[in-house]
Design a protein around this motif. Sequence first.
Motif, mmCIF file in Angstrom:
data_model
loop_
_atom_site.group_PDB
_atom_site.id
_atom_site.type_symbol
_atom_site.label_atom_id
_atom_site.label_comp_id
_atom_site.label_asym_id
_atom_site.label_seq_id
_atom_site.Cartn_x
_atom_site.Cartn_y
_atom_site.Cartn_z
ATOM 1 N N GLN A 33 0.559 -0.824 -0.012
ATOM 2 C CA GLN A 33 -0.374 0.132 -0.454
ATOM 3 C C GLN A 33 0.897 1.391 0.132
ATOM 4 N N ASN A 34 0.938 2.255 -1.024
ATOM 5 C CA ASN A 34 1.873 3.336 -1.242
ATOM 6 C C ASN A 34 -0.180 3.962 -1.950
ATOM 7 N N PHE A 35 0.107 4.937 -1.620
ATOM 8 C CA PHE A 35 -1.150 6.051 -1.727
ATOM 9 C C PHE A 35 -0.056 7.137 -2.586
ATOM 10 N N VAL A 36 -0.729 7.394 -3.804
ATOM 11 C CA VAL A 36 -0.089 8.439 -4.733
ATOM 12 C C VAL A 36 -0.852 9.857 -4.316
ATOM 13 N N ILE A 37 -0.395 10.431 -3.734
ATOM 14 C CA ILE A 37 -0.781 11.726 -3.113
ATOM 15 C C ILE A 37 -0.582 12.612 -3.768
ATOM 16 N N ASP A 38 -0.126 12.744 -5.409
ATOM 17 C CA ASP A 38 -0.425 14.242 -6.437
ATOM 18 C C ASP A 38 -0.745 14.192 -7.763
ATOM 19 N N PRO A 39 -1.649 14.972 -7.532
ATOM 20 C CA PRO A 39 -3.068 14.932 -8.541
ATOM 21 C C PRO A 39 -2.385 15.043 -10.118
ATOM 22 N N ASN A 40 -1.175 16.033 -9.954
ATOM 23 C CA ASN A 40 -0.726 15.311 -11.814
ATOM 24 C C ASN A 40 -0.391 14.516 -12.052
ATOM 25 N N THR A 41 0.459 13.166 -11.152
ATOM 26 C CA THR A 41 0.330 11.874 -11.295
ATOM 27 C C THR A 41 -0.227 10.896 -11.884
ATOM 28 N N VAL A 42 -1.972 11.407 -10.983
ATOM 29 C CA VAL A 42 -3.022 11.046 -11.624
ATOM 30 C C VAL A 42 -3.565 10.704 -12.457
ATOM 31 N N ARG A 43 -3.348 12.014 -13.074
ATOM 32 C CA ARG A 43 -3.747 12.868 -14.155
ATOM 33 C C ARG A 43 -2.885 12.358 -15.624
ATOM 34 N N ARG A 44 -2.051 12.577 -15.466
ATOM 35 C CA ARG A 44 -0.980 11.472 -16.963
ATOM 36 C C ARG A 44 -0.925 10.872 -16.362
ATOM 37 N N LEU A 64 -7.385 5.154 -1.515
ATOM 38 C CA LEU A 64 -8.409 5.760 -0.900
ATOM 39 C C LEU A 64 -9.027 6.593 -2.092
ATOM 40 N N GLY A 65 -8.643 6.319 -3.398
ATOM 41 C CA GLY A 65 -8.903 6.657 -4.924
ATOM 42 C C GLY A 65 -8.805 7.379 -5.890
ATOM 43 N N SER A 66 -7.773 8.432 -5.476
ATOM 44 C CA SER A 66 -6.672 9.358 -5.949
ATOM 45 C C SER A 66 -6.670 9.060 -7.204
ATOM 46 N N LEU A 67 -6.479 8.111 -8.213
ATOM 47 C CA LEU A 67 -6.392 7.519 -9.594
ATOM 48 C C LEU A 67 -7.951 7.400 -10.409
ATOM 49 N N THR A 68 -9.060 6.960 -8.663
ATOM 50 C CA THR A 68 -10.501 6.250 -9.248
ATOM 51 C C THR A 68 -11.032 8.245 -9.370
ATOM 52 N N VAL A 197 5.705 10.376 -5.457
ATOM 53 C CA VAL A 197 4.053 11.163 -5.604
ATOM 54 C C VAL A 197 3.544 10.307 -4.260
ATOM 55 N N PHE A 198 4.558 9.047 -4.198
ATOM 56 C CA PHE A 198 3.137 8.482 -2.761
ATOM 57 C C PHE A 198 3.714 8.874 -1.388
ATOM 58 N N TRP A 199 2.703 7.926 -0.506
ATOM 59 C CA TRP A 199 2.653 8.220 0.338
ATOM 60 C C TRP A 199 2.288 6.843 0.843
ATOM 61 N N PRO A 200 2.969 6.633 2.119
ATOM 62 C CA PRO A 200 4.861 6.626 1.785
ATOM 63 C C PRO A 200 6.004 6.250 1.026
ATOM 64 N N ALA A 201 6.876 7.249 0.962
ATOM 65 C CA ALA A 201 7.471 6.701 -0.480
ATOM 66 C C ALA A 201 7.549 5.473 -0.286
ATOM 67 N N PRO A 202 7.369 4.761 -1.527
ATOM 68 C CA PRO A 202 8.086 3.477 -1.481
ATOM 69 C C PRO A 202 9.740 3.399 -1.754
ATOM 70 N N ASN A 203 10.472 2.000 -1.061
ATOM 71 C CA ASN A 203 12.183 1.887 -1.839
ATOM 72 C C ASN A 203 12.354 1.435 -3.224
ATOM 73 N N VAL A 204 11.452 1.832 -3.833
ATOM 74 C CA VAL A 204 11.875 1.369 -4.826
ATOM 75 C C VAL A 204 10.919 2.290 -5.846
ATOM 76 N N ASP A 205 11.305 1.798 -7.269
ATOM 77 C CA ASP A 205 11.338 3.010 -8.178
ATOM 78 C C ASP A 205 9.745 2.907 -9.041
ATOM 79 N N SER A 206 9.143 3.289 -9.816
ATOM 80 C CA SER A 206 7.493 2.302 -10.457
ATOM 81 C C SER A 206 8.177 2.877 -12.044
#
Length: 287
Positions: A33-44, A64-68, A197-206
């Motif tokens: 579970q790493n939640f996206v907290i950046d609107p620009n990322t989900v828009r992209r 929590l619904g960021s991308l949704t 762009v995530f909370w918490p920040a993962p320790n891997v790249d996406s």
Amino acid sequence: MTHASAGPRLLGPADVRQLAARLDLRPTKQRGQNFVIDPNTVRRIVRDSHVTADDVVVEVGPGLGSLTLALLEVARRVVAVEVDPLLAGLLPETIETYAPGQADRFEVVLGDALRITEVPGPPPTALVANLPYNVSVPVLLHMLTLLPSLERGLVMVQAEVADRLAATPGSKVYGIPSIKASWFADVRRAGSIGRNVFWPAPNVDSGLVAWTRREPPATTATREQVFAVVDAAFAQRRKTLRSTLKSLVDGSGERAEAALVAASVDPQARGETLVLDDFVRITEALL
């Protein structure tokens, strides 16, 4: 323009933390579970997925619904599959609050994406998701198998998984995921996503992986039979196909070799040099 038909408001860092606090949620590693907290990322992600107002989108692991919310800006309908009952329970309320004009186009399914057998409503045309990293490949393959109506998709996965899914023969990371995904679709790498762009920040790249459905190979073998040969070919990566495929023909190297020769494949080759069509021919020769 009335407020009811206004577009969704997207979640920023404060919104995400506030929603998490309401659930007393401590994101778990085990569910990735790493939640996206950046609107620009989900828009992209939505922009690069080429979803339109005609699309019925299935989303796996909405959290929590960021991308949704970003998907509801453009899609005709979004069905979100969420395994966590707390998250699934809060989603409809979040959508009602942040996207009141789109709430009737949203449905949540409480379930494990690896085990669901159907998706409610009209057949989905696109899969767009920030996939749980520990099960991303099996989930993607299950959804492609389950929903032949899916025409295309864009998924966020761990960077090295993105590389594997989009790999071509001969590269170090080419293997089972690359070949199985190619049964269903043309797959390509579609960019990278930073950790911040995530909370918490993962320790891997996406990484982002885009795919477009294509016809499966024409063959007398079943997909399951072909996939069993692919699995066997990579069970011992360093070994030749003559050696790895013995297990499928009662341990007989001769029979494995005969099937490979019949399929015009060098018995001394290794699995990572072959494309899907090679495995299809080998399977037919083994049957």
